[in-house]
Design a protein around this motif. Structure first.
Motif, mmCIF file in Angstrom:
data_model
loop_
_atom_site.group_PDB
_atom_site.id
_atom_site.type_symbol
_atom_site.label_atom_id
_atom_site.label_comp_id
_atom_site.label_asym_id
_atom_site.label_seq_id
_atom_site.Cartn_x
_atom_site.Cartn_y
_atom_site.Cartn_z
ATOM 1 N N GLN A 15 -21.647 -9.456 -74.793
ATOM 2 C CA GLN A 15 -22.149 -9.695 -73.455
ATOM 3 C C GLN A 15 -23.008 -8.540 -72.982
ATOM 4 O OE1 GLN A 15 -19.440 -11.086 -70.524
ATOM 5 N NE2 GLN A 15 -18.117 -12.105 -72.003
ATOM 6 N N SER A 16 -23.800 -8.801 -71.954
ATOM 7 C CA SER A 16 -24.634 -7.768 -71.346
ATOM 8 C C SER A 16 -23.776 -6.667 -70.779
ATOM 9 C CB SER A 16 -25.484 -8.378 -70.231
ATOM 10 O OG SER A 16 -26.090 -7.367 -69.470
ATOM 11 N N GLU A 17 -24.296 -5.427 -70.737
ATOM 12 C CA GLU A 17 -23.516 -4.311 -70.214
ATOM 13 C C GLU A 17 -23.415 -4.331 -68.705
ATOM 14 O OE1 GLU A 17 -25.145 -0.413 -70.436
ATOM 15 O OE2 GLU A 17 -27.173 -1.128 -70.509
ATOM 16 N N GLU A 18 -24.167 -5.147 -68.012
ATOM 17 C CA GLU A 18 -24.118 -5.191 -66.564
ATOM 18 C C GLU A 18 -23.723 -6.586 -66.100
ATOM 19 O OE1 GLU A 18 -27.667 -1.939 -65.853
ATOM 20 O OE2 GLU A 18 -28.036 -4.064 -65.536
ATOM 21 N N ILE A 19 -23.056 -6.635 -64.946
ATOM 22 C CA ILE A 19 -22.664 -7.907 -64.369
ATOM 23 C C ILE A 19 -23.827 -8.462 -63.582
ATOM 24 C CG2 ILE A 19 -21.060 -9.000 -62.762
ATOM 25 C CD1 ILE A 19 -19.076 -6.828 -63.477
ATOM 26 N N ASP A 20 -24.226 -9.657 -63.877
ATOM 27 C CA ASP A 20 -25.360 -10.264 -63.191
ATOM 28 C C ASP A 20 -24.866 -10.998 -61.964
ATOM 29 O OD1 ASP A 20 -27.604 -11.501 -62.378
ATOM 30 O OD2 ASP A 20 -28.038 -12.534 -64.275
ATOM 31 N N SER A 21 -25.164 -10.449 -60.798
ATOM 32 C CA SER A 21 -24.686 -11.068 -59.569
ATOM 33 C C SER A 21 -25.550 -12.248 -59.159
ATOM 34 C CB SER A 21 -24.662 -10.036 -58.436
ATOM 35 O OG SER A 21 -25.971 -9.569 -58.180
ATOM 36 N N SER A 22 -26.613 -12.536 -59.914
ATOM 37 C CA SER A 22 -27.439 -13.684 -59.564
ATOM 38 C C SER A 22 -26.675 -14.986 -59.796
ATOM 39 C CB SER A 22 -28.724 -13.682 -60.402
ATOM 40 O OG SER A 22 -28.434 -13.794 -61.782
ATOM 41 N N GLU A 23 -25.684 -14.958 -60.724
ATOM 42 C CA GLU A 23 -24.832 -16.119 -60.936
ATOM 43 C C GLU A 23 -23.620 -15.959 -60.043
ATOM 44 O OE1 GLU A 23 -23.870 -16.903 -64.958
ATOM 45 O OE2 GLU A 23 -25.784 -16.213 -65.692
ATOM 46 N N ASP A 24 -23.863 -15.785 -58.777
ATOM 47 C CA ASP A 24 -22.826 -15.366 -57.860
ATOM 48 C C ASP A 24 -21.849 -16.498 -57.597
ATOM 49 O OD1 ASP A 24 -23.244 -12.965 -55.195
ATOM 50 O OD2 ASP A 24 -21.490 -13.543 -56.361
ATOM 51 N N HIS A 25 -20.851 -16.161 -56.779
ATOM 52 C CA HIS A 25 -19.759 -17.071 -56.561
ATOM 53 C C HIS A 25 -19.880 -17.708 -55.192
ATOM 54 C CE1 HIS A 25 -18.671 -14.709 -59.942
ATOM 55 N NE2 HIS A 25 -18.688 -13.637 -59.194
ATOM 56 N N GLU A 26 -19.192 -18.822 -55.032
ATOM 57 C CA GLU A 26 -19.291 -19.555 -53.785
ATOM 58 C C GLU A 26 -18.889 -18.709 -52.593
ATOM 59 O OE1 GLU A 26 -18.427 -23.003 -56.671
ATOM 60 O OE2 GLU A 26 -17.890 -20.912 -56.504
ATOM 61 N N ASP A 27 -19.404 -19.066 -51.446
ATOM 62 C CA ASP A 27 -19.029 -18.443 -50.186
ATOM 63 C C ASP A 27 -17.541 -18.641 -49.970
ATOM 64 O OD1 ASP A 27 -20.141 -17.375 -47.460
ATOM 65 O OD2 ASP A 27 -18.692 -18.946 -46.954
ATOM 66 N N GLU A 28 -16.952 -17.772 -49.143
ATOM 67 C CA GLU A 28 -15.506 -17.837 -48.941
ATOM 68 C C GLU A 28 -15.063 -19.177 -48.401
ATOM 69 O OE1 GLU A 28 -17.527 -16.341 -47.021
ATOM 70 O OE2 GLU A 28 -16.934 -16.387 -44.934
ATOM 71 N N ASN A 29 -15.948 -19.931 -47.775
ATOM 72 C CA ASN A 29 -15.564 -21.230 -47.260
ATOM 73 C C ASN A 29 -15.263 -22.212 -48.372
ATOM 74 O OD1 ASN A 29 -15.872 -20.441 -44.586
ATOM 75 N ND2 ASN A 29 -18.068 -20.881 -44.614
ATOM 76 N N SER A 76 -31.006 -1.607 -58.533
ATOM 77 C CA SER A 76 -32.242 -2.144 -57.966
ATOM 78 C C SER A 76 -32.591 -3.500 -58.558
ATOM 79 C CB SER A 76 -33.395 -1.159 -58.200
ATOM 80 O OG SER A 76 -33.557 -0.917 -59.593
ATOM 81 N N SER A 77 -32.069 -3.772 -59.751
ATOM 82 C CA SER A 77 -32.300 -5.068 -60.398
ATOM 83 C C SER A 77 -31.483 -6.175 -59.747
ATOM 84 C CB SER A 77 -31.927 -4.977 -61.879
ATOM 85 O OG SER A 77 -30.550 -4.688 -62.018
ATOM 86 N N GLY A 78 -30.512 -5.780 -58.919
ATOM 87 C CA GLY A 78 -29.614 -6.757 -58.313
ATOM 88 C C GLY A 78 -28.314 -6.890 -59.065
ATOM 89 N N ASN A 79 -28.251 -6.348 -60.283
ATOM 90 C CA ASN A 79 -27.011 -6.371 -61.044
ATOM 91 C C ASN A 79 -26.005 -5.390 -60.447
ATOM 92 O OD1 ASN A 79 -28.169 -8.224 -62.737
ATOM 93 N ND2 ASN A 79 -28.718 -6.726 -64.316
ATOM 94 N N LEU A 80 -24.744 -5.556 -60.826
ATOM 95 C CA LEU A 80 -23.684 -4.708 -60.306
ATOM 96 C C LEU A 80 -23.085 -3.855 -61.412
ATOM 97 C CD1 LEU A 80 -21.771 -7.248 -58.014
ATOM 98 C CD2 LEU A 80 -23.658 -5.724 -57.416
ATOM 99 N N ARG A 81 -22.724 -2.630 -61.050
ATOM 100 C CA ARG A 81 -22.079 -1.722 -61.993
ATOM 101 C C ARG A 81 -20.753 -1.244 -61.396
ATOM 102 N NH1 ARG A 81 -24.317 0.871 -66.108
ATOM 103 N NH2 ARG A 81 -26.425 0.701 -65.301
ATOM 104 N N TYR A 82 -19.680 -1.430 -62.135
ATOM 105 C CA TYR A 82 -18.358 -1.011 -61.662
ATOM 106 C C TYR A 82 -18.291 0.508 -61.527
ATOM 107 C CZ TYR A 82 -13.433 0.239 -61.885
ATOM 108 O OH TYR A 82 -12.207 0.804 -61.637
ATOM 109 N N ILE A 83 -17.739 0.996 -60.392
ATOM 110 C CA ILE A 83 -17.618 2.445 -60.210
ATOM 111 C C ILE A 83 -16.214 2.908 -59.849
ATOM 112 C CG2 ILE A 83 -20.032 2.796 -59.600
ATOM 113 C CD1 ILE A 83 -19.205 2.869 -56.658
#
Length: 357
Positions: free
Chosen positions: A53-67, A115-122
């Motif tokens: 898998q890619s080393e970064e989490i792609d948040s573009s495939e994001d998850h549904e709103d809390e509703n 800046s790419s929009g991806n997320l990195r765990y810290i």
């Protein structure tokens, strides 16, 4: 005495600049997006099922709103803090076990938005209010609220598929303790205020807070969970799936004596804002910073309260206990800070002293 125990002709008694922060090495870099560190928190994530898998989490495939979050467990024990879904036996942090998905629904992941929009765990944190995360302060010093994303109901941080149990929120404010001394880990506590509240479900719940100044008894076994390294050396790998480890609370005097035998020196004084746990092969390590250390409530063993926050230590997986923020030292401070921004802890989320008698 060694020169490093003297600063401006004064004896160092608080461990200034001698502790090792338990943050992702990526945060050592001045620019979080520059590959200047040897250990990238995501590059060396290892999981047999995720090696390609890619080393970064792609948040573009994001998850549904809390509703759209599943209603399963919405009435989670009437919303009481510290409850969790009953789990099956776990499968077999350092020498830890893999937690069951959402086994500890107050454990959250803190991510940096590239800046790419991806997320990195810290780092890790805990949910203490539907809109507030508690964590260690030292790894937030370089960051602004706009750069942070919080995930609750998280288990596998490399899994980019839609998971209705997972919820994601942006951040509006970071509250650092006004007397923070990051170099010595004194007052190493921070609150992260969310743009929108999390919805409490079976997979997302708050952890209880101890009453001010209560002490967790020595040798009580508590638990911490995180996505940090499984070894301190260069062979250590960050974890894709949440790991957990049980650690005994170490009495303050004993811990202080053990720490004085390390590079901290014979004059080290353990500050009241800190506590100790562990002291063996099983330990927290790099990348676990900010994660909660939680214990069963003495007179309500079906629930958990948070006694510590992973801060730092002298190496990982050694005979020296790890250093944790003493949460009970800050219960009043937490309530005060939330009051300043017109948020309030539910009365039942701060435990009564009778539960510890």
């Amino acid at each position: 005495m060694p020169h490093y125990l003297c600063i401006n002709d004064m004896v160092v008694t608080n461990g200034t600049e001698l502790f090792e922060w338990r943050i992702s090495e990526k945060l050592v870099c001045g620019n979080l997006e520059m590959p200047c560190c040897a250990d990238d928190a995501m590059k060396y994530l290892h999981s047999a099922s995720n090696e390609d898998q890619s080393e970064e989490i792609d948040s573009s495939e994001d998850h549904e709103d809390e509703n759209e979050v599943t209603d399963e467990g919405t009435a989670l024990n009437e919303g009481k803090c510290g409850y969790r879904k009953q789990q099956n036996t776990a499968t077999r942090i350092i020498d830890g076990d893999e937690a069951q998905p959402n086994e500890y629904p107050w454990v959250v992941g803190i991510f940096f938005r590239l800046s790419s929009g991806n997320l990195r765990y810290i780092g890790g944190g805990s949910l203490i209010h539907e809109s507030v995360i508690m964590t260690a302060a030292h790894f937030l010093l370089q960051l602004t609220p706009e750069q942070l994303v919080i995930r609750a109901g998280e288990h596998d941080i490399l899994d980019t598929t839609v998971d209705k149990k997972r919820q994601e929120r942006n951040v509006t404010n970071i509250i650092l303790h006004e007397n923070l001394d990051a170099n010595s880990l004194i007052n190493d506590i921070a609150l992260i205020v969310l743009e929108k509240s999390f919805k409490l479900t079976e997979a997302v719940n708050t952890v209880c807070l101890p009453p001010q100044s209560v002490q967790t008894d020595k040798n009580v076994m508590c638990t911490t969970g995180g996505w940090g390294k499984n070894a301190a050396d260069r062979h250590g790998k960050y974890q894709a799936k949440l790991k957990k480890v049980d650690l005994p609370i170490v009495e303050r005097g004993k811990c202080e004596n053990l720490l004085r035998k390390t590079r901290l020196g014979p004059y080290y004084n353990l500050d009241n804002s800190l506590m100790c746990a562990g002291g063996g092969k099983r330990d927290t390590c790099k990348g676990d910073g900010g994660s909660p250390l939680f214990c069963k409530i003495p007179h309500d063993s079906e629930r958990f309260y948070q006694t510590g926050i992973v801060a730092g230590g002298i190496g990982c997986g050694r005979k020296v206990p790890g250093m944790y923020v003493n949460v009970a030292h800050f219960t009043n401070w937490i309530s005060q800070q939330l009051g300043f921004i017109n948020l309030h802890l539910k009365p039942q989320n701060v435990l009564q002293y009778e539960l510890f008698d």
